[in-house]
Design a protein around this motif. Structure first.
Motif, mmCIF file in Angstrom:
data_model
loop_
_atom_site.group_PDB
_atom_site.id
_atom_site.type_symbol
_atom_site.label_atom_id
_atom_site.label_comp_id
_atom_site.label_asym_id
_atom_site.label_seq_id
_atom_site.Cartn_x
_atom_site.Cartn_y
_atom_site.Cartn_z
ATOM 1 N N GLY A 131 32.403 43.885 41.549
ATOM 2 C CA GLY A 131 33.360 42.823 41.845
ATOM 3 C C GLY A 131 34.340 43.221 42.932
ATOM 4 O O GLY A 131 34.601 42.451 43.864
ATOM 5 N N MET A 167 39.839 35.388 41.658
ATOM 6 C CA MET A 167 38.923 36.527 41.594
ATOM 7 C C MET A 167 39.695 37.834 41.472
ATOM 8 O O MET A 167 39.255 38.762 40.783
ATOM 9 N N LEU A 208 27.461 40.394 38.168
ATOM 10 C CA LEU A 208 28.659 39.961 37.456
ATOM 11 C C LEU A 208 28.376 39.030 36.294
ATOM 12 O O LEU A 208 29.185 38.934 35.360
ATOM 13 N N ALA A 230 27.294 38.042 42.317
ATOM 14 C CA ALA A 230 27.754 37.320 41.125
ATOM 15 C C ALA A 230 26.603 36.997 40.185
ATOM 16 O O ALA A 230 26.728 37.137 38.959
ATOM 17 N N THR A 243 33.900 33.998 41.230
ATOM 18 C CA THR A 243 33.320 34.724 42.364
ATOM 19 C C THR A 243 32.469 33.811 43.224
ATOM 20 O O THR A 243 32.544 33.843 44.465
ATOM 21 N N PHE A 303 34.663 41.683 46.752
ATOM 22 C CA PHE A 303 35.963 41.208 47.219
ATOM 23 C C PHE A 303 36.321 41.860 48.553
ATOM 24 O O PHE A 303 36.762 41.191 49.494
ATOM 25 N N ILE A 322 27.927 37.827 48.381
ATOM 26 C CA ILE A 322 28.835 37.736 47.231
ATOM 27 C C ILE A 322 28.204 36.917 46.113
ATOM 28 O O ILE A 322 28.297 37.279 44.930
ATOM 29 N N SER A 365 40.591 33.199 45.819
ATOM 30 C CA SER A 365 40.820 34.628 46.001
ATOM 31 C C SER A 365 41.756 35.168 44.920
ATOM 32 O O SER A 365 41.509 36.225 44.334
ATOM 33 N N ILE A 405 38.738 40.393 38.449
ATOM 34 C CA ILE A 405 38.180 41.737 38.609
ATOM 35 C C ILE A 405 39.140 42.798 38.069
ATOM 36 O O ILE A 405 38.702 43.807 37.504
#
Length: 392
Positions: free
Chosen positions: A7, A103, A170, A166, A70, A11, A162, A100, A107
């Protein structure tokens, strides 16, 4: 731990690409520097709106929140490349900031949970992976820009990576969680047996808020120091020391690389020293580096100071967030971290603007010297925070 590291890396991948592709976004939107500055403020405003609510969602619904926010972050990350005016760019950045911030909370909550579940330091290592991803993405995007690649392919490519992260990493349930039937953030039904402050009684909230406010303010100062150098290091070399453009542009990468190194080292040190001790050491090292860089008479000396500042400040914010999560206990961990990160984000936003304001009144070296003073404040307040929160 894998979810936490992945994660943070995802980011950092976006924000590293973003910093390098921002000139192309500016050109595509057709905005001037003043309009871009106003538009960029929308990122912070969006984050401040979403962060506290995200903590509530994680406490209520658990680990499912991380992959969802995410993916939303990845989608919104493409929007600035499609903007054609200051209005559309501001709207895109508001959405980007909101996702943002969400997330960011998710995380950090996942990392704090991993620390509690494994009883091993995780946060500094995870934040270190963020810094590594920033450096890699920045250099990669610089190469793509040199090859003539525009903002949409760069941000679209970052978004695709990303989303893949995810879906593949994730969204998977942790093995330890599957065995226990728990999630990364459990609903607040009972108190934390290891922390009497986290009783699920009506009185917990009254005792919780002042402590989290203290952590948040301390983290805000740490973020202010960090983002001040991340944002102004290149300008300092360029305008204060008349460094060549190529050398000046290396300064943020030096800071990020040093931050990654510091976070990995800090993660290892937490096996031998207490969190409060690491925070004191980090603040003092950041102060020394900031002072060296601010008072340097040669660009290369300033780069050394910037690297030292990156080493020191890198461990401060993740250590503070880890302390807050450990203090809050599993029942309220995500909510507590959302409070701390929301307050801390104010420092992240204020830092560059404060340096600019002081610089306009005196000079940039004076402003950056003030950053060194704030790093000393972090070191000085660390033992106080440790005593009040009962951190170990």
């Amino acid at each position: 731990m894998l979810k936490t590291v992945a994660g943070f890396a995802a980011f950092g991948l976006f924000w590293g690409a973003w910093g390098a592709i921002l000139p192309a976004v500016r050109t595509g939107a057709g905005v001037n520097d003043g309009e871009l500055g106003v538009a960029l403020l929308m990122i912070g405003l969006g984050a401040l709106v979403s962060m506290r609510f995200t903590g509530y969602l994680i406490d209520r619904y658990g680990g499912v929140v991380l992959p969802v926010v995410t993916v939303l972050f990845a989608i919104c990350g493409v929007l600035p490349a499609l903007a054609g005016s200051v209005v559309t760019l501001s709207a895109a950045l508001l959405l980007l900031g909101a996702t943002s911030g969400a997330m960011d909370v998710a995380i950090n909550a996942t990392g704090s949970h991993a620390e509690a579940a494994t009883e091993r330091p995780v946060m500094n290592f995870a934040h270190g992976m963020f810094s590594v991803a920033v450096v890699v993405a920045s250099l990669g995007t610089a190469g793509l820009r040199a090859a003539g690649v525009g903002a949409l392919p760069v941000l679209g490519g970052a978004a695709a990576l990303i989303v893949i992260t995810a879906l593949v990493v994730l969204s998977q349930r942790d093995t330890a969680q599957a065995a226990s039937g728990s999630t990364s953030a459990q609903p607040a039904a009972t108190g934390d047996a290891r922390n009497p402050r986290a009783d699920a009684e009506g009185s917990v909230r009254g005792r919780l808020e002042p402590t989290l406010l203290m952590f948040g303010v301390l983290c805000a100062i740490a973020y202010l120091v960090e983002n001040a150098w991340q944002s102004w290091s290149a300008v300092h070399l360029d305008t204060s020391l008349n460094a060549p453009a190529g050398l000046a542009s290396v300064a943020p990468a030096v800071f990020a690389a040093a931050a990654a190194t510091g976070r990995f080292a800090g993660n290892a040190l937490l096996k031998r020293v207490q969190q409060v001790q690491l925070l004191v050491f980090g603040g003092l090292i950041a102060a020394v580096g900031s002072l060296v860089a601010a008072t340097a008479g040669h660009p290369w000396i300033a780069l050394v100071g910037i690297g030292i500042a990156g080493l020191g400040t890198s461990v401060c914010a993740p250590t503070i967030i880890g302390m807050a999560g450990a203090w809050a206990g599993p029942a309220r961990r995500a909510g507590a971290i959302s409070v701390v990160t929301t307050i801390a984000y104010l420092g992240f936003l204020i830092g560059p603007a404060a340096v600019g304001a002081v610089s306009s009144q005196w000079s940039l070296p004076v402003a950056l010297g003030g950053v060194a003073v704030l790093a000393v404040v972090v070191a000085g307040l660390a033992p106080v925070a440790g005593r009040i929160a009962g951190a170990r």
